[in-house]
Design a protein around this motif. Structure first.
Motif, short mmCIF file in Angstrom:
data_model
loop_
_atom_site.label_atom_id
_atom_site.label_comp_id
_atom_site.label_asym_id
_atom_site.label_seq_id
_atom_site.Cartn_x
_atom_site.Cartn_y
_atom_site.Cartn_z
N LEU A 182 -11.27 5.17 13.90
CA LEU A 182 -12.07 4.36 13.11
C LEU A 182 -11.33 4.19 11.63
O LEU A 182 -10.62 5.23 11.45
N VAL A 183 -11.50 2.93 11.34
CA VAL A 183 -11.07 2.75 10.00
C VAL A 183 -11.97 2.37 8.85
O VAL A 183 -12.97 1.32 9.42
N GLN A 184 -12.29 2.92 7.93
CA GLN A 184 -13.53 2.62 6.98
C GLN A 184 -12.92 1.61 6.02
O GLN A 184 -12.06 1.84 5.26
N LEU A 185 -13.49 0.44 5.95
CA LEU A 185 -13.19 -0.68 5.12
C LEU A 185 -13.90 -0.42 3.83
O LEU A 185 -15.13 0.19 3.86
N LEU A 186 -13.29 -0.73 2.68
CA LEU A 186 -13.82 -0.43 1.24
C LEU A 186 -13.87 -1.62 0.47
O LEU A 186 -13.09 -2.41 0.45
N SER A 187 -14.95 -2.04 -0.11
CA SER A 187 -15.13 -3.02 -1.06
C SER A 187 -15.25 -2.56 -2.46
O SER A 187 -16.12 -1.76 -2.56
N TYR A 188 -14.49 -3.16 -3.42
CA TYR A 188 -14.66 -2.65 -4.74
C TYR A 188 -14.63 -3.70 -5.64
O TYR A 188 -13.98 -4.69 -5.40
N SER A 189 -15.81 -3.75 -6.70
CA SER A 189 -15.71 -4.89 -7.43
C SER A 189 -14.94 -4.95 -8.51
O SER A 189 -14.75 -6.05 -9.38
N GLY A 190 -14.25 -3.76 -9.10
CA GLY A 190 -13.30 -3.66 -9.94
C GLY A 190 -12.07 -2.81 -9.50
O GLY A 190 -11.90 -2.61 -8.27
N PRO A 191 -11.29 -2.43 -10.34
CA PRO A 191 -10.10 -1.49 -9.99
C PRO A 191 -10.45 -0.44 -8.89
O PRO A 191 -11.55 0.19 -9.41
N ALA A 206 -13.02 9.17 10.33
CA ALA A 206 -11.87 7.74 10.38
C ALA A 206 -10.66 8.38 10.08
O ALA A 206 -10.42 9.69 9.66
N ILE A 207 -9.71 7.63 10.68
CA ILE A 207 -8.29 7.81 10.56
C ILE A 207 -7.63 7.18 9.45
O ILE A 207 -6.41 7.37 9.00
N GLY A 208 -8.45 6.30 8.46
CA GLY A 208 -7.87 5.43 7.59
C GLY A 208 -8.95 4.64 6.88
O GLY A 208 -10.17 4.58 7.40
N VAL A 209 -8.16 4.02 5.90
CA VAL A 209 -9.27 3.06 5.01
C VAL A 209 -8.64 1.76 4.89
O VAL A 209 -7.25 1.53 5.05
N GLY A 210 -9.34 0.66 4.68
CA GLY A 210 -8.87 -0.74 4.51
C GLY A 210 -9.59 -1.36 3.06
O GLY A 210 -10.78 -1.72 3.38
N PRO A 211 -8.68 -1.12 1.78
CA PRO A 211 -9.32 -1.85 0.91
C PRO A 211 -8.68 -3.13 0.47
O PRO A 211 -7.85 -3.55 1.19
N SER A 212 -9.52 -3.93 -0.24
CA SER A 212 -8.70 -5.25 -0.50
C SER A 212 -7.42 -4.78 -1.25
O SER A 212 -7.42 -3.88 -2.29
N PHE A 213 -6.40 -5.44 -0.91
CA PHE A 213 -4.94 -5.37 -1.57
C PHE A 213 -5.27 -5.64 -3.11
O PHE A 213 -4.61 -4.90 -3.97
N LYS A 214 -6.24 -6.50 -3.47
CA LYS A 214 -6.16 -6.97 -4.80
C LYS A 214 -6.69 -5.88 -5.78
O LYS A 214 -6.46 -5.93 -6.99
N ARG A 215 -7.56 -4.76 -5.29
CA ARG A 215 -8.00 -3.93 -6.09
C ARG A 215 -7.36 -2.46 -6.41
O ARG A 215 -7.68 -1.62 -7.19
N ILE A 216 -6.24 -2.48 -5.44
CA ILE A 216 -5.66 -0.93 -5.51
C ILE A 216 -4.56 -1.05 -6.24
O ILE A 216 -3.78 -2.27 -6.68
#
Ligand code: G3P
Ligand code: CA
Length: 268
Positions: A182-191, A206-216
């Motif tokens: 499993l991969v946990q997607l993550l949504s951020y409204s700021g940094p 989960a074995i990993g995370v999926g954030p927006s590249f724009k926030r990290i």
């Protein structure tokens, strides 16, 4: 994409064909997935919705409006109704420079049709979309994965991953079958920042995370990697962004242009 080596190895950068090679062809059609394979994506990314009669289909939005010539919610339509729709012409209208006659009249595929087409020679990165709208979605996904003999392998060699923004959906999958990677997607409204507690909680299932590249940033990637979680940011469509993320240490990424990512990786 017909790699034999285990792919969930942090030293292997995963190239995930986002909605197929959706920069070049109508997203979530068999043509787009095929192109993802041709351009050597390692995984076909599939967003799931579920029809009124309980069939999992490949579509990003809860409504058919954006990517077909129909209107309304998938949950209110039968598969037979969905199959009447044209899932390709919108692309020709939206992207005339990429338009192709063969895209006219493409159908919305079911998850089963995707497995029938690409089989166990491909890998799949499957998202439960809007699971709160579709009770039983996780059970149905497991039924289909079992039917097509995708289940039962250990995480490093698995033919598929399941991703979701919904922690509830992932916990449900984990409870139903703890072998499913499993991969946990993550949504951020700021940094984006992530705490030790959040990492520990995610590592429970989960074995990993999926954030927006724009926030990290680099610190975020390093923290996730130091804690032995994979990190696959979405959706990265320029070489410059790909280079930067690779430099920070990501273990893969979602892209509409798998060929671009392969060009970048070849230069490494
Ligand atoms: O699943 C990764 C990425 O696709 C998440 O965003 O909206 O494109 O499904 P979305
Ligand atoms: Ca997705």
């Amino acid at each position: 994409a017909k790699l034999q080596a285990p792919l969930l190895n942090p030293n292997k950068i995963l190239n995930v064909a986002h909605r197929g090679a959706s920069g070049y062809a109508p997203e979530h059609t068999l043509v787009s997935y095929e192109l993802g394979e041709d351009l050597h994506g390692d995984y076909i990314e599939i967003d799931l919705q579920m029809t009124k009669d309980g069939v999992l289909i490949a579509m990003h939005d809860e409504k058919v409006d954006r990517t077909t010539n129909g209107t309304g919610y998938v949950k209110d339509m039968t598969l037979a109704e969905i199959k009447q729709l044209d899932a390709g012409s919108w692309f020709n209208e939206a992207y005339p420079e990429q338009a192709k006659a063969e895209y006219v009249g493409l159908k919305v595929p079911t998850l089963e049709e995707v497995f029938q087409e690409f089989g166990r020679g491909a890998r799949y990165y499957i998202e439960t979309k809007a699971p709160e709208v579709y009770p039983g979605m996780e059970e149905e996904l497991l039924r289909v994965l079992t039917k097509y003999k995708m289940i039962g392998q250990n995480a490093p060699s698995s033919k598929f991953l399941v991703q979701s923004f919904s922690q509830e959906s992932l916990l449900k999958m984990h409870a139903l079958n703890p072998k499913v990677p499993l991969v946990q997607l993550l949504s951020y409204s700021g940094p984006a920042t992530i705490t030790d507690e959040q990492i520990a909680e995610i590592k429970e299932y989960a074995i990993g995370v999926g954030p927006s590249f724009k926030r990290i940033d680099r610190a975020y990637v390093e923290k996730v990697r130091e804690n032995d979680l994979l990190i696959h940011p979405y959706t990265v469509n320029t070489k410059e962004d790909m280079e930067r993320l690779l430099d920070w240490g990501v273990t893969g990424m979602f892209t509409n242009y798998p060929d671009l990512l392969n060009e970048v990786l070849k230069g490494k």
